[in-house]
Design an enzyme around this catalytic site. Structure first.
Site, mmCIF file in Angstrom:
data_model
loop_
_atom_site.group_PDB
_atom_site.id
_atom_site.type_symbol
_atom_site.label_atom_id
_atom_site.label_comp_id
_atom_site.label_asym_id
_atom_site.label_seq_id
_atom_site.Cartn_x
_atom_site.Cartn_y
_atom_site.Cartn_z
ATOM 1 N N GLU A 191 7.749 1.130 4.930
ATOM 2 C CA GLU A 191 7.206 0.079 5.800
ATOM 3 C C GLU A 191 7.454 -1.250 5.088
ATOM 4 O O GLU A 191 7.249 -1.353 3.868
ATOM 5 C CB GLU A 191 5.691 0.301 6.004
ATOM 6 C CG GLU A 191 5.024 -0.768 6.850
ATOM 7 C CD GLU A 191 3.526 -0.507 7.068
ATOM 8 O OE1 GLU A 191 2.940 0.301 6.314
ATOM 9 O OE2 GLU A 191 2.957 -1.114 7.979
ATOM 10 N N HIS A 247 0.836 -1.204 0.000
ATOM 11 C CA HIS A 247 0.000 0.000 0.000
ATOM 12 C C HIS A 247 0.867 1.249 0.000
ATOM 13 O O HIS A 247 2.051 1.196 0.327
ATOM 14 C CB HIS A 247 -0.964 0.044 1.191
ATOM 15 C CG HIS A 247 -0.314 0.036 2.542
ATOM 16 N ND1 HIS A 247 -0.001 -1.123 3.211
ATOM 17 C CD2 HIS A 247 0.096 1.040 3.360
ATOM 18 C CE1 HIS A 247 0.564 -0.832 4.370
ATOM 19 N NE2 HIS A 247 0.640 0.471 4.494
ATOM 20 N N HIS A 249 3.969 7.176 3.777
ATOM 21 C CA HIS A 249 4.908 6.058 3.609
ATOM 22 C C HIS A 249 4.449 5.141 2.478
ATOM 23 O O HIS A 249 3.312 5.201 2.036
ATOM 24 C CB HIS A 249 5.109 5.267 4.910
ATOM 25 C CG HIS A 249 3.900 4.545 5.434
ATOM 26 N ND1 HIS A 249 3.041 5.088 6.369
ATOM 27 C CD2 HIS A 249 3.402 3.311 5.156
ATOM 28 C CE1 HIS A 249 2.086 4.216 6.647
ATOM 29 N NE2 HIS A 249 2.268 3.133 5.929
HETATM 30 CO CO CO Z 1 1.232 1.320 6.268
#
Ligand code: CO
Length: 134
Positions: free
Chosen positions: A130, A7, A79
């Site tokens: 991430e 994502h 992020h």
């Molecule tokens: Co995230």
């Protein structure tokens, strides 16, 4: 080591307004808001054919995205999340090469119930990364 983009997360000051824009203006499938007090955010998932966008709104006093929104009041990209097969192997490889893992270096359970880690944005050209084990 890196797999798919899991994502992209966008910090937004008003998640209702952002959800409406993604749903009505952009024609995307948007989930109901979900409060994640342990992460200090309310999250909405925008489902796309090849990935997801997450809209994050601060929740509570100590939200990890509060400082970001103080600097970027309109919101912005917070992020990007990449999938990895083995998060501990990925972490050890990164640390051996001098990358900084945020927090105590131990994976936490993320918004999707999977182990995640964050890498220092200064080590990756200004973008918070991430890693999520899938
Ligand atoms: Co995230």
């Amino acid at each position: 080591m890196l797999g798919r983009i899991n994502h992209v997360a966008l910090a937004v000051p008003d998640i209702e307004k952002a959800s409406k824009a993604y749903r009505d203006m952009l024609g995307a499938t948007v989930s109901a808001p979900q409060a994640l007090p342990e992460h200090g955010v309310t999250v909405v998932f925008v489902e796309l054919p090849n990935s997801k966008v997450e809209l994050l709104e601060p929740l509570g006093e100590a939200s990890p995205i509060a400082a970001f929104l103080a600097k970027s009041p309109d919101g912005g990209m917070h992020h990007i999340c990449y999938e990895v097969g083995d998060i501990l192997a990925a972490r050890d490889r990164l640390i051996a090469q001098g990358a900084r893992v945020l927090g105590n270096g131990e994976p936490k359970i993320g918004a999707h119930g999977k182990p995640v880690l964050f890498l220092h944005p200064k080590d990756f050209f200004g973008t918070l990364i991430e890693l999520e084990q899938v």
